[in-house]
Design a protein around this motif. Structure first.
Motif, PDB file in Angstrom:
ATOM      1  N   VAL A  86      51.270  28.667  56.895  1.00 58.04           N
ATOM      2  CA  VAL A  86      50.372  28.166  55.865  1.00 58.04           C
ATOM      3  C   VAL A  86      50.968  28.539  54.516  1.00 58.04           C
ATOM      4  CG1 VAL A  86      48.064  28.234  54.874  1.00 58.04           C
ATOM      5  CG2 VAL A  86      48.356  28.379  57.344  1.00 58.04           C
ATOM      6  N   SER A  87      51.494  27.549  53.826  1.00 59.88           N
ATOM      7  CA  SER A  87      52.133  27.752  52.517  1.00 59.88           C
ATOM      8  C   SER A  87      53.338  28.680  52.586  1.00 59.88           C
ATOM      9  CB  SER A  87      51.118  28.281  51.495  1.00 59.88           C
ATOM     10  OG  SER A  87      50.097  27.333  51.285  1.00 59.88           O
ATOM     11  N   ASP A  88      54.099  28.615  53.670  1.00 58.47           N
ATOM     12  CA  ASP A  88      55.369  29.331  53.737  1.00 58.47           C
ATOM     13  C   ASP A  88      56.298  28.582  54.697  1.00 58.47           C
ATOM     14  OD1 ASP A  88      55.202  30.330  56.475  1.00 58.47           O
ATOM     15  OD2 ASP A  88      53.695  31.722  55.757  1.00 58.47           O
ATOM     16  N   PRO A  89      57.596  28.944  54.779  1.00 57.13           N
ATOM     17  CA  PRO A  89      58.570  28.184  55.572  1.00 57.13           C
ATOM     18  C   PRO A  89      58.315  28.179  57.079  1.00 57.13           C
ATOM     19  CG  PRO A  89      59.668  29.621  53.992  1.00 57.13           C
ATOM     20  CD  PRO A  89      58.229  30.024  54.027  1.00 57.13           C
ATOM     21  N   GLY A  90      57.361  28.954  57.552  1.00 57.20           N
ATOM     22  CA  GLY A  90      57.095  28.996  58.985  1.00 57.20           C
ATOM     23  C   GLY A  90      56.815  27.634  59.584  1.00 57.20           C
ATOM     24  N   PHE A  91      56.281  26.708  58.784  1.00 57.04           N
ATOM     25  CA  PHE A  91      55.997  25.360  59.268  1.00 57.04           C
ATOM     26  C   PHE A  91      57.250  24.698  59.822  1.00 57.04           C
ATOM     27  CE2 PHE A  91      56.126  20.803  58.063  1.00 57.04           C
ATOM     28  CZ  PHE A  91      55.248  20.325  59.016  1.00 57.04           C
ATOM     29  N   THR A  92      58.384  24.914  59.163  1.00 54.06           N
ATOM     30  CA  THR A  92      59.649  24.320  59.602  1.00 54.06           C
ATOM     31  C   THR A  92      60.015  24.787  61.004  1.00 54.06           C
ATOM     32  OG1 THR A  92      60.395  24.378  57.293  1.00 54.06           O
ATOM     33  CG2 THR A  92      62.061  23.957  58.978  1.00 54.06           C
ATOM     34  N   LEU A  93      59.817  26.066  61.269  1.00 52.63           N
ATOM     35  CA  LEU A  93      60.143  26.622  62.579  1.00 52.63           C
ATOM     36  C   LEU A  93      59.182  26.102  63.648  1.00 52.63           C
ATOM     37  CD1 LEU A  93      61.676  28.479  64.453  1.00 52.63           C
ATOM     38  CD2 LEU A  93      60.304  30.403  63.615  1.00 52.63           C
ATOM     39  N   VAL A  94      57.903  26.042  63.334  1.00 57.73           N
ATOM     40  CA  VAL A  94      56.916  25.529  64.288  1.00 57.73           C
ATOM     41  C   VAL A  94      57.241  24.086  64.658  1.00 57.73           C
ATOM     42  CG1 VAL A  94      54.493  24.903  64.601  1.00 57.73           C
ATOM     43  CG2 VAL A  94      55.090  27.080  63.525  1.00 57.73           C
ATOM     44  N   ARG A  95      57.525  23.283  63.665  1.00 55.81           N
ATOM     45  CA  ARG A  95      57.848  21.868  63.907  1.00 55.81           C
ATOM     46  C   ARG A  95      59.103  21.739  64.765  1.00 55.81           C
ATOM     47  NH1 ARG A  95      55.889  17.579  60.823  1.00 55.81           N
ATOM     48  NH2 ARG A  95      56.207  15.663  61.980  1.00 55.81           N
ATOM     49  N   ALA A  96      60.122  22.532  64.465  1.00 52.02           N
ATOM     50  CA  ALA A  96      61.371  22.483  65.234  1.00 52.02           C
ATOM     51  C   ALA A  96      61.150  22.933  66.675  1.00 52.02           C
ATOM     52  CB  ALA A  96      62.428  23.355  64.558  1.00 52.02           C
ATOM     53  N   ALA A  97      60.317  23.942  66.864  1.00 50.97           N
ATOM     54  CA  ALA A  97      60.026  24.435  68.211  1.00 50.97           C
ATOM     55  C   ALA A  97      59.347  23.350  69.041  1.00 50.97           C
ATOM     56  CB  ALA A  97      59.157  25.681  68.147  1.00 50.97           C
ATOM     57  N   LEU A  98      58.388  22.653  68.441  1.00 50.65           N
ATOM     58  CA  LEU A  98      57.694  21.577  69.152  1.00 50.65           C
ATOM     59  C   LEU A  98      58.653  20.447  69.508  1.00 50.65           C
ATOM     60  CD1 LEU A  98      54.354  21.405  67.125  1.00 50.65           C
ATOM     61  CD2 LEU A  98      54.680  22.299  69.439  1.00 50.65           C
ATOM     62  N   GLU A  99      59.542  20.122  68.586  1.00 48.49           N
ATOM     63  CA  GLU A  99      60.512  19.050  68.834  1.00 48.49           C
ATOM     64  C   GLU A  99      61.483  19.413  69.949  1.00 48.49           C
ATOM     65  OE1 GLU A  99      62.279  18.487  65.033  1.00 48.49           O
ATOM     66  OE2 GLU A  99      60.620  17.267  64.241  1.00 48.49           O
ATOM     67  N   ASN A 100      61.675  20.698  70.191  1.00 52.21           N
ATOM     68  CA  ASN A 100      62.578  21.163  71.243  1.00 52.21           C
ATOM     69  C   ASN A 100      61.824  21.619  72.502  1.00 52.21           C
ATOM     70  OD1 ASN A 100      65.653  21.504  70.256  1.00 52.21           O
ATOM     71  ND2 ASN A 100      64.277  21.786  68.512  1.00 52.21           N
ATOM     72  N   ASP A 101      60.549  21.212  72.592  1.00 53.05           N
ATOM     73  CA  ASP A 101      59.717  21.524  73.771  1.00 53.05           C
ATOM     74  C   ASP A 101      59.645  23.022  74.063  1.00 53.05           C
ATOM     75  OD1 ASP A 101      59.119  18.811  74.295  1.00 53.05           O
ATOM     76  OD2 ASP A 101      61.049  18.552  75.300  1.00 53.05           O
ATOM     77  N   ILE A 102      59.605  23.817  73.010  1.00 57.46           N
ATOM     78  CA  ILE A 102      59.465  25.265  73.159  1.00 57.46           C
ATOM     79  C   ILE A 102      57.987  25.616  73.089  1.00 57.46           C
ATOM     80  CG2 ILE A 102      59.924  27.498  72.065  1.00 57.46           C
ATOM     81  CD1 ILE A 102      62.603  26.237  71.096  1.00 57.46           C
ATOM     82  N   GLU A 103      57.514  26.411  74.015  1.00 57.42           N
ATOM     83  CA  GLU A 103      56.104  26.776  74.069  1.00 57.42           C
ATOM     84  C   GLU A 103      55.762  27.681  72.893  1.00 57.42           C
ATOM     85  OE1 GLU A 103      52.850  28.551  77.306  1.00 57.42           O
ATOM     86  OE2 GLU A 103      55.005  28.608  77.735  1.00 57.42           O
ATOM     87  N   ILE A 104      54.622  27.409  72.263  1.00 63.74           N
ATOM     88  CA  ILE A 104      54.180  28.232  71.142  1.00 63.74           C
ATOM     89  C   ILE A 104      52.708  28.603  71.328  1.00 63.74           C
ATOM     90  CG2 ILE A 104      55.806  27.137  69.566  1.00 63.74           C
ATOM     91  CD1 ILE A 104      53.467  25.690  68.283  1.00 63.74           C
ATOM     92  N   THR A 105      52.325  29.711  70.756  1.00 60.65           N
ATOM     93  CA  THR A 105      50.919  30.117  70.733  1.00 60.65           C
ATOM     94  C   THR A 105      50.687  30.911  69.461  1.00 60.65           C
ATOM     95  OG1 THR A 105      49.117  31.116  72.022  1.00 60.65           O
ATOM     96  CG2 THR A 105      51.198  32.323  71.939  1.00 60.65           C
ATOM     97  N   ALA A 106      49.428  31.051  69.092  1.00 61.68           N
ATOM     98  CA  ALA A 106      49.090  31.755  67.858  1.00 61.68           C
ATOM     99  C   ALA A 106      48.260  32.993  68.159  1.00 61.68           C
ATOM    100  CB  ALA A 106      48.329  30.831  66.907  1.00 61.68           C
ATOM    101  N   VAL A 107      48.560  34.065  67.441  1.00 62.64           N
ATOM    102  CA  VAL A 107      47.796  35.313  67.539  1.00 62.64           C
ATOM    103  C   VAL A 107      46.998  35.429  66.254  1.00 62.64           C
ATOM    104  CG1 VAL A 107      47.903  37.812  67.806  1.00 62.64           C
ATOM    105  CG2 VAL A 107      49.602  36.354  68.950  1.00 62.64           C
ATOM    106  N   PRO A 108      45.676  35.187  66.311  1.00 64.97           N
ATOM    107  CA  PRO A 108      44.884  35.107  65.077  1.00 64.97           C
ATOM    108  C   PRO A 108      44.703  36.443  64.383  1.00 64.97           C
ATOM    109  CG  PRO A 108      43.458  35.029  66.983  1.00 64.97           C
ATOM    110  CD  PRO A 108      44.871  34.990  67.507  1.00 64.97           C
ATOM    111  N   GLY A 109      44.308  36.333  63.157  1.00 60.50           N
ATOM    112  CA  GLY A 109      44.050  37.503  62.323  1.00 60.50           C
ATOM    113  C   GLY A 109      43.507  37.012  61.007  1.00 60.50           C
ATOM    114  N   PRO A 110      43.722  37.727  59.938  1.00 58.61           N
ATOM    115  CA  PRO A 110      43.194  37.312  58.638  1.00 58.61           C
ATOM    116  C   PRO A 110      44.051  36.225  57.998  1.00 58.61           C
ATOM    117  CG  PRO A 110      44.343  39.399  58.434  1.00 58.61           C
ATOM    118  CD  PRO A 110      44.356  39.050  59.888  1.00 58.61           C
TER     119      PRO A 110
END
Length: 251
Positions: A86-110
């Motif tokens: 959210v408002s940082d470069p992490g979006f690029t990595l998430v998008r690339a992971a999805l495009e490469n069929d890499i499993e992702i999950t989120a650990v919530p917090g603040p």
């Protein structure tokens, strides 16, 4: 697997037990700023290799990180504060992971947007009221959707009747921002059909049971999402993320 791990926006005591367990278990931690993340890791006595990942080096680091993920290593993505992507470069990595069929999950917090809540104080009988940040379904769904995260509009639950619901949706028909809605299982399919009619066949994501054992995130055009869920038994509340209006080239 790629873990998107939320970190405190101020008070280190706000970090979740699951976030700590994840940071201790992964092979590598991807940090927006290794120095700031290093303070957090040192405080909780966590010793793990870090890789910096920010706007100026993301093109160089992305292949290296994807290489580790493809080798089966577990990688945690963190930002300086709040929810990564959210408002940082992490979006690029998430998008690339999805495009490469890499499993992702989120650990919530603040989430970072909780900072405004934390700074807000209302005095009643001279007693201050402050917000203690915690998990937010809309932020988790947004980050896992693979859709743009830098500007979004949260619309909450839409009206129950189709005519009112479509008018509700039309308010944001031309908005370039990613749209986020909540919906009950009983109205989800009708909601998606109305969304398809109002917005067209945009890309979207449907999130359910976030952070639970059977966490599910479906992604694709709205027409495909309708087909995917039509034959499923729908339980629990759903978070729907829909891409914003794209500007035509040359305009």
């Amino acid at each position: 697997m790629l873990y998107i791990v939320s970190t405190p926006i101020g008070n280190l005591g706000d970090i979740s037990l699951r976030a700590l367990d994840t940071l201790r278990a992964v092979d590598t931690i991807i940090s927006e700023d290794t120095r700031k993340t290093g303070i957090l890791l040192k405080y909780f006595e966590i010793s793990k290799p870090q890789l910096s990942f920010y706007e100026q080096n993301e093109k160089k680091q992305l292949p290296r990180i994807l290489g580790q993920l493809k080798e089966g290593r577990d990688v945690a993505l963190v930002s300086n504060a709040g929810t990564p992507a959210v408002s940082d470069p992490g979006f690029t990595l998430v998008r690339a992971a999805l495009e490469n069929d890499i499993e992702i999950t989120a650990v919530p917090g603040p989430p970072l947007l909780d900072r405004e809540q934390q700074l807000f104080q209302y005095h009643s009988l001279m007693q201050p009221v402050r917000a203690v940040p915690g998990p937010t379904a809309l932020v988790m769904a947004l980050v896992l959707s693979g859709l743009p995260v830098h500007a979004f509009t949260f619309r909450g639950f839409p009206p129950r009747k189709s005519s009112a619901r479509m008018r509700f949706m039309e308010v944001d028909k031309d908005s370039p921002h990613t749209l986020i809605f909540y919906e009950s299982p009983h109205r989800l399919i009708n909601f998606l059909k109305d969304a398809l009619q109002v917005y067209g066949d945009r890309h979207g994501a449907i999130a359910n049971d976030l952070t639970k054992k059977f966490e599910t995130v479906l992604r694709g055009p709205l027409s495909e999402l309708i087909e995917q869920i039509s034959e499923n038994k729908l339980l629990g509340e759903y978070t729907i993320v829909i891409s914003g209006q794209r500007k035509e080239k040359g305009k």
